[in-house]
Design an enzyme around this catalytic site. Structure first.
Site, short mmCIF file in Angstrom:
data_model
loop_
_atom_site.label_atom_id
_atom_site.label_comp_id
_atom_site.label_asym_id
_atom_site.label_seq_id
_atom_site.Cartn_x
_atom_site.Cartn_y
_atom_site.Cartn_z
N SER A 193 64.63 26.92 48.89
CA SER A 193 63.63 27.52 49.34
C SER A 193 63.82 27.38 50.81
CB SER A 193 62.33 27.23 48.84
OG SER A 193 62.46 27.44 47.37
N1 SAH Z 1 63.18 24.35 44.75
C1 SAH Z 1 64.34 24.94 44.64
C2 SAH Z 1 64.48 26.30 44.38
C3 SAH Z 1 65.51 27.10 43.94
S1 SAH Z 1 65.45 28.62 43.49
C4 SAH Z 1 65.28 24.48 45.96
O1 SAH Z 1 64.78 24.60 46.94
O2 SAH Z 1 66.39 24.24 45.75
C5 SAH Z 1 64.54 28.73 41.81
C6 SAH Z 1 65.24 28.05 40.69
O3 SAH Z 1 64.37 28.22 39.43
C7 SAH Z 1 66.68 28.45 40.58
O4 SAH Z 1 67.58 27.47 40.32
C8 SAH Z 1 66.31 28.99 38.91
O5 SAH Z 1 67.87 29.03 38.13
C9 SAH Z 1 65.20 28.52 38.42
N2 SAH Z 1 64.62 29.05 37.37
C10 SAH Z 1 64.39 30.40 37.16
N3 SAH Z 1 63.75 30.60 36.11
C11 SAH Z 1 63.48 29.31 35.56
C12 SAH Z 1 62.90 29.01 34.29
N4 SAH Z 1 62.39 29.57 33.36
N5 SAH Z 1 62.96 27.65 34.15
C13 SAH Z 1 63.66 26.68 34.93
N6 SAH Z 1 64.10 27.07 36.10
C14 SAH Z 1 64.24 28.30 36.31
#
Ligand code: SAH
Length: 219
Positions: free
Chosen positions: A68
Site C-alpha cells: 500500500s
Molecule cells: N498491507 C499490505 C497490503 C497488501 S495488498 C502491504 O502493504 O504490503 C492486500 C493483500 O490482501 C494482498 O496480499 C492479498 O493477497 C490479501 N488478501 C485479499 N483477500 C484476503 C483475505 N480474504 N484474507 C487475507 N488476505 C487477503
C-alpha cells in the site's frame, strides 16, 4: 555505491517520505510518523524496485498484489488511535510492511494473508527485523481469527463489497475496524467502524483504491 552509502541514501529518502506525510498529507499522529521514519520500507518491496520504495505510491509485490501507498498506511494506522497496549488483527498482510508498523505501535498483532507465498515472505522479513509480537497465518481473513479475539483494533488492507460481519463481532466494545468498502473492485471508501454496547457506528474517510478482498465475506 557501497552498502553504507546505500543505507544512508535509503534513510534520507525515508525521512523525506515522512516529511511529505506530515506536510502534504497532514498526518498528525507523531507515533505513526516516528515508526514510519524507522521501518525500512525498501526491505518490503522486490529488489528490482527498491529505489522506488519511498515514493508515495503503491508498488507491485508478488502474486499480483501491492504494497500500500505510504500515505494510506499512515492514514489507516492513525485512524486506529493505538496507544501501545492493543491487540490488533490485520487482514491482508501482503509484504508485511503495515504489519511491522502495527507491531511497533501495539502490544501484539495477529495477521492473516490469503496467499501462502506472501505470508511466508512476510514472516521471514519480520523475523529478520527482530519483530517478535506478530503471529501470521495464511488463510481467508474475512472470517477473522476467533481464537485470539476480541480485538481492540482491526485493519483490513483489501477492499470488499461489504463490511464482513465476523470482523465486527470480533471487536471489543469501543474497538475500531478500518476497512475499504465499495461495490466496485477497483475503488472503495475508507470506513471506520466503532463497536458500541448496542451495535456499531460508522464514519466515512473518503475514496481509496485497494486490491480486492477475496473470501467468504469478500468478493
Ligand atoms: N498491507 C499490505 C497490503 C497488501 S495488498 C502491504 O502493504 O504490503 C492486500 C493483500 O490482501 C494482498 O496480499 C492479498 O493477497 C490479501 N488478501 C485479499 N483477500 C484476503 C483475505 N480474504 N484474507 C487475507 N488476505 C487477503
Amino acid at each position: 555505491m557501497n552498502a553504507t552509502a546505500i543505507t544512508d541514501e535509503m534513510t534520507m529518502q525515508r525521512l523525506a517520505m515522512v516529511e511529505q506525510l506530515r506536510t502534504t498529507h497532514k498526518i498528525a499522529d507523531e507515533r505513526v510518523l516516528d515508526v514510519m521514519s524507522r521501518v525500512p520500507r525498501h526491505l518490503f518491496v522486490p529488489v528490482a524496485i527498491k529505489s522506488q520504495a519511498y515514493k508515495d505510491n503503491a508498488l507491485p509485490i508478488s502474486g499480483g498484489q501491492t504494497i500500500s501507498q505510504p500515505f494510506i498506511v499512515a492514514r489507516m494506522t492513525e485512524l486506529l488511535e493505538l496507544t501501545g497496549n492493543e491487540k490488533v488483527l490485520e487482514i491482508g498482510a501482503g509484504s508485511g510492511y503495515q504489519t511491522a508498523i502495527l507491531a511497533s505501535l501495539a502490544r501484539s498483532v495477529f495477521a492473516i494473508e490469503r496467499l501462502a507465498n506472501l505470508a511466508d515472505e512476510a514472516t521471514r522479513r519480520l523475523q529478520t527485523l527482530g519483530i517478535t509480537n506478530v503471529t501470521l497465518k495464511a488463510a481467508d481473513g474475512t472470517t477473522g481469527w476467533e481464537t485470539y479475539g476480541p480485538y481492540d483494533a482491526i485493519l483490513v488492507a483489501a477492499g470488499g463489497p461489504d463490511i464482513p460481519e465476523p470482523l465486527v463481532k470480533q471487536l471489543k466494545i469501543g474497538g475500531k475496524l478500518v476497512i475499504p468498502v465499495g461495490d466496485d473492485q477497483r475503488s472503495q471508501t475508507l470506513i471506520r467502524v466503532t463497536r458500541t454496547e448496542s451495535g456499531s457506528t460508522q464514519e466515512n474517510f473518503g475514496p481509496c483504491a485497494f486490491v480486492p478482498l477475496i473470501g467468504e465475506h469478500g468478493w
